[in-house]
Motif scaffolding. Structure first.
Motif, mmCIF file in Angstrom:
data_model
loop_
_atom_site.group_PDB
_atom_site.id
_atom_site.type_symbol
_atom_site.label_atom_id
_atom_site.label_comp_id
_atom_site.label_asym_id
_atom_site.label_seq_id
_atom_site.Cartn_x
_atom_site.Cartn_y
_atom_site.Cartn_z
ATOM 1 N N VAL A 1 -22.547 -21.665 -8.076
ATOM 2 C CA VAL A 1 -21.273 -21.390 -8.446
ATOM 3 C C VAL A 1 -20.206 -22.176 -8.044
ATOM 4 O O VAL A 1 -20.149 -22.522 -7.014
ATOM 5 C CB VAL A 1 -21.092 -20.003 -7.834
ATOM 6 N N VAL A 2 -19.198 -22.492 -8.659
ATOM 7 C CA VAL A 2 -18.113 -23.096 -8.180
ATOM 8 C C VAL A 2 -16.742 -22.246 -8.230
ATOM 9 O O VAL A 2 -16.563 -21.602 -9.083
ATOM 10 C CB VAL A 2 -17.835 -24.553 -9.239
ATOM 11 N N GLU A 3 -15.947 -22.407 -7.322
ATOM 12 C CA GLU A 3 -14.740 -21.867 -7.316
ATOM 13 C C GLU A 3 -13.703 -22.744 -7.867
ATOM 14 O O GLU A 3 -13.256 -23.698 -7.202
ATOM 15 C CB GLU A 3 -14.254 -21.588 -5.895
ATOM 16 N N GLY A 4 -13.504 -22.869 -9.184
ATOM 17 C CA GLY A 4 -12.913 -23.575 -10.099
ATOM 18 C C GLY A 4 -13.535 -23.692 -11.417
ATOM 19 O O GLY A 4 -14.075 -22.720 -11.800
ATOM 20 N N ALA B 1 -24.474 -16.512 -0.097
ATOM 21 C CA ALA B 1 -23.781 -17.840 -0.732
ATOM 22 C C ALA B 1 -24.339 -19.017 0.119
ATOM 23 O O ALA B 1 -24.015 -18.802 1.485
ATOM 24 C CB ALA B 1 -22.428 -17.980 -1.397
ATOM 25 N N LEU B 2 -24.878 -20.012 -0.180
ATOM 26 C CA LEU B 2 -24.908 -21.118 0.838
ATOM 27 C C LEU B 2 -23.743 -22.157 0.410
ATOM 28 O O LEU B 2 -23.852 -22.470 -0.793
ATOM 29 C CB LEU B 2 -26.246 -21.811 0.603
ATOM 30 N N VAL B 3 -23.220 -22.621 1.388
ATOM 31 C CA VAL B 3 -21.931 -23.538 1.035
ATOM 32 C C VAL B 3 -22.536 -24.931 0.935
ATOM 33 O O VAL B 3 -22.963 -25.421 1.768
ATOM 34 C CB VAL B 3 -20.941 -23.432 2.097
ATOM 35 N N LEU B 4 -22.189 -25.529 -0.284
ATOM 36 C CA LEU B 4 -22.457 -26.877 -0.551
ATOM 37 C C LEU B 4 -21.518 -28.008 -0.064
ATOM 38 O O LEU B 4 -21.604 -29.236 -0.353
ATOM 39 C CB LEU B 4 -22.989 -27.037 -1.802
ATOM 40 N N THR B 5 -20.131 -27.546 0.023
ATOM 41 C CA THR B 5 -19.227 -28.498 0.190
ATOM 42 C C THR B 5 -18.577 -28.468 1.662
ATOM 43 O O THR B 5 -18.319 -27.493 2.091
ATOM 44 C CB THR B 5 -18.092 -28.468 -0.959
ATOM 45 N N ALA C 1 -23.358 -32.699 -8.417
ATOM 46 C CA ALA C 1 -22.634 -31.986 -8.382
ATOM 47 C C ALA C 1 -21.791 -31.556 -7.009
ATOM 48 O O ALA C 1 -20.683 -31.465 -7.271
ATOM 49 C CB ALA C 1 -23.450 -30.544 -8.730
ATOM 50 N N ARG C 2 -22.399 -31.851 -5.762
ATOM 51 C CA ARG C 2 -21.645 -31.886 -4.566
ATOM 52 C C ARG C 2 -20.908 -33.009 -4.645
ATOM 53 O O ARG C 2 -19.441 -32.628 -4.297
ATOM 54 C CB ARG C 2 -22.881 -31.974 -3.406
ATOM 55 N N ASP C 3 -21.215 -33.982 -5.044
ATOM 56 C CA ASP C 3 -20.133 -35.181 -4.637
ATOM 57 C C ASP C 3 -18.801 -34.917 -5.854
ATOM 58 O O ASP C 3 -17.755 -35.021 -5.487
ATOM 59 C CB ASP C 3 -20.566 -36.547 -5.301
ATOM 60 N N ALA C 4 -19.308 -34.351 -6.991
ATOM 61 C CA ALA C 4 -18.336 -34.141 -8.002
ATOM 62 C C ALA C 4 -17.204 -33.165 -7.529
ATOM 63 O O ALA C 4 -16.166 -32.970 -7.766
ATOM 64 C CB ALA C 4 -18.742 -33.684 -9.471
ATOM 65 N N ALA C 5 -17.845 -31.802 -6.884
ATOM 66 C CA ALA C 5 -16.973 -31.186 -6.219
ATOM 67 C C ALA C 5 -16.074 -31.528 -5.344
ATOM 68 O O ALA C 5 -14.899 -31.051 -5.138
ATOM 69 C CB ALA C 5 -17.872 -29.890 -5.978
ATOM 70 N N ALA C 6 -16.603 -32.391 -4.366
ATOM 71 C CA ALA C 6 -15.943 -33.146 -3.280
ATOM 72 C C ALA C 6 -14.681 -33.679 -4.018
ATOM 73 O O ALA C 6 -13.374 -33.628 -3.134
ATOM 74 C CB ALA C 6 -16.659 -33.778 -2.446
ATOM 75 N N ASN D 1 -11.988 -31.751 -5.134
ATOM 76 C CA ASN D 1 -11.782 -30.478 -4.240
ATOM 77 C C ASN D 1 -11.852 -29.273 -4.609
ATOM 78 O O ASN D 1 -11.439 -27.906 -4.143
ATOM 79 C CB ASN D 1 -10.208 -30.563 -4.066
ATOM 80 N N ALA D 2 -13.211 -28.829 -5.109
ATOM 81 C CA ALA D 2 -13.552 -27.762 -5.708
ATOM 82 C C ALA D 2 -14.680 -27.175 -4.524
ATOM 83 O O ALA D 2 -15.329 -27.938 -4.054
ATOM 84 C CB ALA D 2 -14.000 -27.441 -6.950
#
Ligand code: ATP
Length: 435
Positions: free
Chosen positions: A58-61, A142-146, A25-30, A33-34
């Motif tokens: 949670v994703v902003e996107g 929230a803990l930022v993952l990206t 999920a972290r790779d996909a968000a990167a 650009n989410a």
């Protein structure tokens, strides 16, 4: 706010099944650009060093498109709920069967309440709005993952400080007005984490207790059920009673000391597979008058089987003195007990303070209720019994005779039937008992 090593801690706390899903999920968000975050209870539990139960991301996107990428990368499939902006990546079959592993992704959202107690209207929003809709500061981190600031905490309400101080604090003064189930949630966190409501939050809870009236029975019941699944729920119930919340949802709290002892006994002695929350509720009902119990059950709208079991508790309690009679035969006890739900019998076996009645309840549950005659209807027909009500009566009387030790073998039963057929009065006594 920076707290070092939270990402490695998260990695270490995730189950082996979940870890690759979160990485994907972290790779996909990167790639999209989410911005991706862990929010809610998981961040709280990470900061407390407690095991993670579930992880909300949670994703902003767009949660669905992100889930598709994760599924592609990890070979899973996606279950999207576009209306709620949530999606699940599933592996190895549906999670409901208990075999699969899943990752929940939700789009950041904002919520508004049309009136107290209503379910909120949901719209896409920013992470800040998503945190602002939450119940308590300790859950609004929230803990930022990206990148660029992965590993840092977003903590607009001072939740980290409250975690360190052991405080459950609402985000604003109308929080319990918007959703009074949060009063139950606050108590659940107090008990589970050994926290305490911050004084202003507690006085808001007391002030807004009446807003529980606007909460549906199903939602109250759900909160109650979650509380009853905690380690020593009698503490949480006592606290809810102290605030006035228990009485407000139709559950008078009588005899706290007795209930504490009985809850603890039930925990120690409940047979495997017994539904402890149901037994706890039964014990609670046991302390009530029939009118109180009936009002409580009406308010809480339990599923049919549980409702019936709980409704049986009062009438069964009223029979316990008879059940304790020294001359009562096993068959008479069975006739008395067989119309009650097993969960009610189990509850009364814990609740009852009379040793003889308790022993009969135990034997009924473990043994007597399974006793059957060796002969069945076909055997009786072979012996000359005509189809009809007489057949049923004979089978019941045969079982009674077996329960009372008057017949012990198939042969005994056959001669017993022959005697019964020889004369209308010779079929042995009826042990039946009318209720
Ligand atoms: P648990 O460890 O009991 O699962 P949790 O904090 O993960 O605790 P959930 O009930 O799974 O709790 O809810 C997830 C998150 O959703 C919570 O952390 C909280 O931020 C938010 N939440 C849940 N219910 C409410 C509510 N009634 N009002 C506001 N926010 C809520």
């Amino acid at each position: 706010m920076a707290v070092s090593d939270l990402l490695p801690r998260l990695d270490g706390a995730l189950s082996a099944d979940l870890r690759p899903l979160v990485r994907a999920a972290r790779d996909a968000a990167a790639a999209e650009n989410a911005r991706l975050y862990v929010v809610g209870g998981a961040v709280r539990d990470l900061l407390l060093g407690r095991p993670l139960v579930d992880v909300d991301i949670v994703v902003e996107g767009d949660a669905t498109s992100l889930s598709r990428r994760v599924a592609q990368q990890t070979g899973g499939r996606v279950e999207a709920h576009d209306r709620f902006g949530t999606a699940k990546v599933l592996h190895n079959g549906p999670v409901s069967t208990g075999h699969g592993q899943s990752l929940d992704l939700a789009a950041a959202r904002t919520e508004t309440y049309a009136r107290p107690g209503a379910l909120p209207a949901v719209q896409p929003g920013t992470l800040a709005q998503d945190l602002a809709r939450r119940d308590f500061t300790i859950n609004a981190i929230a803990l930022v993952l990206t990148p660029p600031d992965e590993g840092s905490l977003l903590d607009p309400f001072g939740g980290h400080k409250d975690i360190e101080a052991g405080l459950v604090r609402v985000l604003h003064d109308k929080s319990f007005v918007d959703d009074a189930t949060r009063i139950f949630r606050a108590v659940r966190y107090e008990q589970r984490l050994g926290f305490r409501m911050e004084p202003q939050t507690e006085s808001l809870a007391r002030r807004d207790i009446r807003y529980l009236d606007a909460i549906s029975g199903d939602r109250v019941r759900n909160e109650l059920d979650l509380l009853l699944r905690e380690d020593a729920p009698e503490r949480g119930l006592a606290r809810l009673a102290e605030i006035g919340a228990l009485e407000r949802v139709g559950l008078p709290w009588h005899d706290a000391a007795w209930l504490s002892v009985k809850f603890a006994q039930a925990r120690r002695a409940a047979p495997p597979g017994a539904l402890l929350p149901e037994i706890y509720l039964g014990l609670l009902i046991y302390t009530m008058s029939l009118e109180e119990a009936s009002a409580a059950l009406q308010r809480l709208n339990f599923p049919r089987a549980t409702d019936q079991a709980l409704r049986d508790v009062g009438p069964l309690k009223a029979r316990l003195a008879d059940l304790a009679r020294p001359d009562l035969q096993a068959s008479a006890a069975v006739h008395m007990l067989e119309r009650f739900q097993p969960a009610a019998l189990q509850t009364c076996a814990f609740a009852c303070d009379d040793e003889a009645a308790r022993e009969r309840l135990r034997r009924y549950l473990a043994e007597w209720r399974y006793v059957k005659s060796a002969l069945d209807g076909h055997d009786l027909a072979r012996l000359g019994v005509a189809q009809g009500p007489r057949m049923g009566q004979l089978l019941t009387s045969l079982r009674d005779a077996r329960l009372d030790g008057q017949v012990r073998s198939r042969e005994d039963e056959e001669s017993w039937v022959r005697r019964a057929l020889a004369g209308p009065t010779s079929a042995g006594p009826r042990h039946g008992e009318q209720r």
